[in-house]
Design an enzyme around this catalytic site. Structure first.
Site, mmCIF file in Angstrom:
data_model
loop_
_atom_site.group_PDB
_atom_site.id
_atom_site.type_symbol
_atom_site.label_atom_id
_atom_site.label_comp_id
_atom_site.label_asym_id
_atom_site.label_seq_id
_atom_site.Cartn_x
_atom_site.Cartn_y
_atom_site.Cartn_z
ATOM 1 N N LYS A 23 43.637 -19.771 62.137
ATOM 2 C CA LYS A 23 43.842 -20.886 61.205
ATOM 3 C C LYS A 23 42.499 -21.572 61.005
ATOM 4 C CE LYS A 23 45.822 -24.620 62.768
ATOM 5 N NZ LYS A 23 46.868 -25.554 63.239
ATOM 6 N N CYS A 48 36.131 -28.357 48.968
ATOM 7 C CA CYS A 48 36.796 -27.211 48.334
ATOM 8 C C CYS A 48 38.266 -27.123 48.737
ATOM 9 C CB CYS A 48 36.071 -25.932 48.741
ATOM 10 S SG CYS A 48 36.835 -24.429 48.100
ATOM 11 N N CYS A 50 39.978 -24.484 46.901
ATOM 12 C CA CYS A 50 40.351 -23.194 46.313
ATOM 13 C C CYS A 50 39.995 -22.010 47.226
ATOM 14 C CB CYS A 50 39.667 -23.006 44.960
ATOM 15 S SG CYS A 50 37.907 -22.594 45.044
ATOM 16 N N CYS A 59 32.682 -28.038 47.946
ATOM 17 C CA CYS A 59 32.886 -27.352 46.667
ATOM 18 C C CYS A 59 31.540 -26.940 46.087
ATOM 19 C CB CYS A 59 33.605 -28.308 45.708
ATOM 20 S SG CYS A 59 33.696 -27.728 44.007
ATOM 21 N N HIS A 63 35.636 -22.813 41.860
ATOM 22 C CA HIS A 63 37.014 -22.949 41.382
ATOM 23 C C HIS A 63 37.101 -22.716 39.868
ATOM 24 C CE1 HIS A 63 35.293 -27.057 41.134
ATOM 25 N NE2 HIS A 63 35.963 -27.088 39.988
#
Ligand code: FES
Length: 81
Positions: A23, A48, A50, A59, A63
């Site tokens: 995870k 982020c 995505c 990010c 995306h």
């Protein structure tokens, strides 16, 4: 006891980030977030959501390409000063 392993779902959203981990949980202490926001040019930091960023957990704009290719509508979590 028989154990049947199910094939991995083709619906996975994480294609490349820390795939050896069971995870991926990213811990960002509030102080680090505040420091990043305070030192960024625009007073914002974008995280982020995505799973396509090469600078994950931040990010990098990936995306946009993902959304165009898939019709998805993902975008970052943006924290403003
Ligand atoms: Fe993933 Fe922007 S690159 S949300």
């Amino acid at each position: 006891l028989a154990v049947t392993l199910m094939p991995k779902s083709s619906g996975q959203i994480n294609n490349s980030i820390l795939k050896n981990e069971a995870k991926v949980a990213t811990v960002c202490p509030l102080k680090d977030i505040e420091d990043t926001v305070n030192t960024s040019d625009k007073g914002v930091v974008a995280y982020c959501r995505c799973w396509r960023s090469s600078t994950f957990p931040l990010c990098d704009g990936s995306h946009v390409k993902h959304n165009k290719a898939t019709g998805d509508n993902t975008g970052p979590l943006v924290i403003k000063k």
